[in-house]
Design an enzyme around this catalytic site. Structure first.
Site, short mmCIF file in Angstrom:
data_model
loop_
_atom_site.label_atom_id
_atom_site.label_comp_id
_atom_site.label_asym_id
_atom_site.label_seq_id
_atom_site.Cartn_x
_atom_site.Cartn_y
_atom_site.Cartn_z
N ASP A 34 7.84 -4.59 -1.23
CA ASP A 34 6.66 -5.35 -1.81
C ASP A 34 4.77 -5.52 -1.46
O ASP A 34 5.37 -5.66 -0.11
CB ASP A 34 7.00 -6.35 -2.73
CG ASP A 34 6.56 -5.97 -4.65
OD1 ASP A 34 5.78 -6.35 -4.31
OD2 ASP A 34 7.74 -6.01 -5.88
N ILE A 53 2.01 0.43 -1.44
CA ILE A 53 2.15 2.32 -1.58
C ILE A 53 0.89 2.91 -1.59
O ILE A 53 0.69 4.19 -1.47
CB ILE A 53 2.96 2.52 -2.18
CG1 ILE A 53 2.76 2.53 -4.25
CG2 ILE A 53 4.48 2.18 -2.42
CD1 ILE A 53 2.66 3.10 -5.28
N TYR A 141 -2.14 3.52 -19.25
CA TYR A 141 -0.89 3.58 -18.53
C TYR A 141 0.44 4.61 -18.86
O TYR A 141 0.86 5.83 -18.09
CB TYR A 141 -0.52 2.37 -19.05
CG TYR A 141 1.32 2.51 -18.94
CD1 TYR A 141 1.53 2.16 -17.75
CD2 TYR A 141 2.23 2.62 -19.91
CE1 TYR A 141 3.12 2.06 -17.24
CE2 TYR A 141 3.74 1.69 -19.57
CZ TYR A 141 3.97 1.61 -17.94
OH TYR A 141 5.39 1.93 -17.79
#
Ligand code: NAD
Ligand code: AKB
Length: 318
Positions: A34, A53, A141
């Site tokens: 994370d 990421i 989103y």
């Protein structure tokens, strides 16, 4: 032997998925990661890496270091936060996913990435929403979710990367709080019912959305990962659901256990707009047919378990 890397592993899904995968596949075969190392049983019980990421070099380094062959990509910005910060949602949900798929292609990894009911939009049929239908979402989103579905399909078709995924509805759990979505009210209502005996709902009473209890969601991920690839036609975007309800229905179910519980409404227009653009209920027959999807919890069973588990967690005697 499967060796997993989970991104966004300290979030609502990852914190429970990591523990279940470690139980089933062995602690050392599940690397959690994370943005930062927060206090969590996930950090203590097995390998953990700090990973953003959007940093593809670090992602590649971690995959090589641990000889990963499955990446479960849970790092994301959810709907409500994404509408407040669309560029961040694009950066993490799209550029992050692109990095995951590229690193997977270069290192021969399979990839699981969840999509969402947010991949549908106001023009989608609202009831019994089909597996294959109109997808014109009007939230950032949702745009990243439908684009992510297509990108995962592309990596499978073009490069043979074994990509898989489901369109999750709102997920309800007692372990980790949700991370800024439109369906979060259906978690907060249980906490408030136990702590205060009342809840102010940010969505209006007619707002139907699909929902699922976390144990079913965890099984969905693992079952699809273990499914026979030759039977999968939809791969990256299976509709899955366990129940559909509106705020009145969940409140009435809670009242069966806490008779003094009351709910009023203070509608948040931003959230309401997002919720109104999503389906009322999904058709999940493709998942049932292609990999035997079979949820166990309905609203009644979930409510009983949520209240029992939360009472224990919050140390409440009722
Ligand atoms: P969450 O918000 O609870 O957790 C996301 C995690 O990602 C957080 O721990 C956060 O720290 C981490 N993260 C954020 N930016 C990052 C970055 N740049 N690099 C690495 N990690 C980063 O989310 P969740 O509910 O666990 O959702 C996981 C996935 O499931 C998402 O793709 C989401 O869209 C999808 N999904 C969730 C639900 C739900 O109801 N929870 C429903 C449908 C789909
Ligand atoms: C959200 O509300 O953003 C998530 C989802 C349904 O994708 N829970």
């Amino acid at each position: 032997m499967k060796k997993f890397l989970i991104t966004g592993a300290l979030g609502q899904i990852g914190s429970e998925l990591a523990m279940e995968l470690r139980k089933r596949y062995g602690n050392e075969n599940v690397v959690a990661s994370d943005l930062s190392k927060r206090e969590s049983i996930v950090v203590e019980s097995g390998p953990f890496e700090v990973l953003d990421i959007t940093d593809s070099d670090k992602l590649d380094e971690i995959v090589k270091k641990h000889e990963i062959n499955w990446i479960i990509n849970l790092a994301a910005i959810l709907s409500a936060v994404g509408e407040k910060n669309p560029s961040l949602a694009w950066e993490i949900n799209m550029n992050g996913l692109f990095n995951v798929l590229e690193v997977a292609r270069e290192n021969n990894c399979a990839v699981f990435t969840p999509s969402s009911i947010a991949a549908f939009g106001p023009n989608t049929p609202k009831d019994d929403t089909p597996q294959d239908t109109i997808q014109r979402p009007n939230t950032m989103y949702g745009v990243t979710k439908v684009s992510g579905e297509l990108l995962c399909d592309y990596y499978y078709e073009k490069f043979g990367v074994d990509t898989r995924g489901v369109r999750f509805p709102g997920l309800i759990s007692y372990s980790t709080l949700p991370g800024g979505g439109t369906t979060d009210y259906a978690v907060h209502i249980y906490y408030e019912a136990l702590k205060k005996g009342k809840f102010t709902c940010p969505l209006d009473e007619d707002t139907y959305m699909d929902m699922m209890y976390m144990p079913d969601a965890i099984n969905a991920i693992i079952d699809l990962i273990e499914a026979d690839a030759s039977k999968l036609k939809h791969r990256n975007a299976f509709n899955v659901t366990a129940m559909s309800f509106n705020p009145e229905m969940i409140a009435n179910e809670i009242k069966k256990h806490i008779s003094e519980f009351t709910m009023d409404y203070d509608v948040n227009n931003d959230l309401q707009k997002i919720a109104n653009s999503w389906p009322n209920s999904l058709d999940d027959s493709a998942a049932k047919k292609e990999w035997d999807w079979n949820p166990k919890y309905d609203l009644e069973a979930m409510t009983k378990d949520m209240l029992d588990k939360l009472k224990e967690k919050l140390n409440i005697e009722k």
